[in-house]
Scaffold this active site. Structure first.
Site, mmCIF file in Angstrom:
data_model
loop_
_atom_site.group_PDB
_atom_site.id
_atom_site.type_symbol
_atom_site.label_atom_id
_atom_site.label_comp_id
_atom_site.label_asym_id
_atom_site.label_seq_id
_atom_site.Cartn_x
_atom_site.Cartn_y
_atom_site.Cartn_z
ATOM 1 N N GLU A 1 40.803 50.601 58.560
ATOM 2 C CA GLU A 1 41.227 50.460 57.159
ATOM 3 C C GLU A 1 40.161 49.786 56.298
ATOM 4 O O GLU A 1 40.027 50.058 55.112
ATOM 5 C CB GLU A 1 42.522 49.633 57.142
ATOM 6 C CG GLU A 1 43.492 49.993 56.053
ATOM 7 C CD GLU A 1 43.740 51.492 55.955
ATOM 8 O OE1 GLU A 1 43.808 51.966 54.823
ATOM 9 O OE2 GLU A 1 43.859 52.166 57.007
ATOM 10 N N ASP B 1 1.514 69.231 44.370
ATOM 11 C CA ASP B 1 1.015 69.203 43.001
ATOM 12 C C ASP B 1 1.852 70.089 42.071
ATOM 13 O O ASP B 1 1.735 70.004 40.878
ATOM 14 C CB ASP B 1 -0.441 69.667 42.967
ATOM 15 C CG ASP B 1 -0.624 71.010 43.604
ATOM 16 O OD1 ASP B 1 -1.571 71.713 43.276
ATOM 17 O OD2 ASP B 1 0.225 71.366 44.453
#
Ligand code: ADE
Length: 225
Positions: free
Chosen positions: A114, A167
């Site tokens: 939980e 690039d």
């Protein structure tokens, strides 16, 4: 980069990390992924790591002691970040992946049950990160998502293949969605590859990809503009 993953299910982490690019990056010592089984640190004779919540209510809560001891057993580098995976955390995104890729070490705490005993937050002061507004059964998938996304920003992680294209807009423009990709064959089920990609004119190809990237972002993710 060293990742130390605190988990009750190390096999999930180890399984994913033994395939493909992550596996190669580990073999080439670009990253290292270590797992730490929280259960190994339980002092309980049944190796218990969770218990019922004070105040009642359903579910189980992850106990302090095994988590604190597991965390304390991990050797720390100077520049480490300790992250708790939780849907309550700050939302993970590409900028955060880039930021975290600068660290020497990332320690990831995967929850289950939980939730965590609140004193884990108070005592260990982790940075809390969520991968999105939905609740999963555990933190292992989120931890793997962080490892994968962060590692992609580490130099050499993607190998030389990527560097050669660095690039251009091969990974999409910064902050934009990626342009469409095509590979062989030229025609498939009547669908053909755009001519511009076949004419060898690098400037035209770059312009085409940039335009497509912008167009795609405008229609699909206008919020990114
Ligand atoms: N644990 C469970 N759900 C999660 C989420 N969305 N992000 C991070 N950790 C989680």
């Amino acid at each position: 980069m060293i990742y130390d993953v605190m988990t009750l299910f190390p096999e999930i982490i180890e399984g994913y990390c033994s395939y493909s690019i992550i596996k190669r990056a580990i073999e080439n010592k670009i990253i290292d992924v270590k797992t730490h089984n929280i259960r190994d640190f339980s002092l309980d004779k049944h190796k218990k790591v969770d218990d019922t919540p004070y105040g009642g209510g359903g579910g189980m809560v992850m106990m302090c002691q095994p988590v604190f001891d597991c965390f304390n057993s991990i050797e720390k580098k100077n520049d480490f970040e300790f992250i708790m995976l939780t849907p309550q955390g700050e939302k993970f995104n590409q900028n955060l992946a880039k930021e975290l890729s600068q660290k020497d070490q990332i320690i990831l705490l995967c929850g289950h049950y939980e939730g965590y005993d609140e004193r884990i937050r108070l005592g260990l002061k982790p940075r809390e990160i969520s991968i999105g507004d939905y609740v999963l059964t555990g933190g292992e998938l989120p931890a793997l998502i962080l490892i994968d996304a962060i590692s992609r920003n580490i130099p050499n992680f993607l190998g030389f293949d990527k560097c050669a294209h660095n690039d251009s807009f091969s990974q999409g423009l910064e902050g934009y969605l990626e342009y469409p990709h095509y590979t062989k064959p030229r025609e498939y089920n009547g669908m053909i590859v755009p001519d511009v990609l076949l004419n060898g004119n690098h400037q035209e190809i770059e312009n085409f990809r940039k335009d497509e990237s912008v167009k795609r972002t405008k229609t699909r993710r206008p919020d990114l503009f």
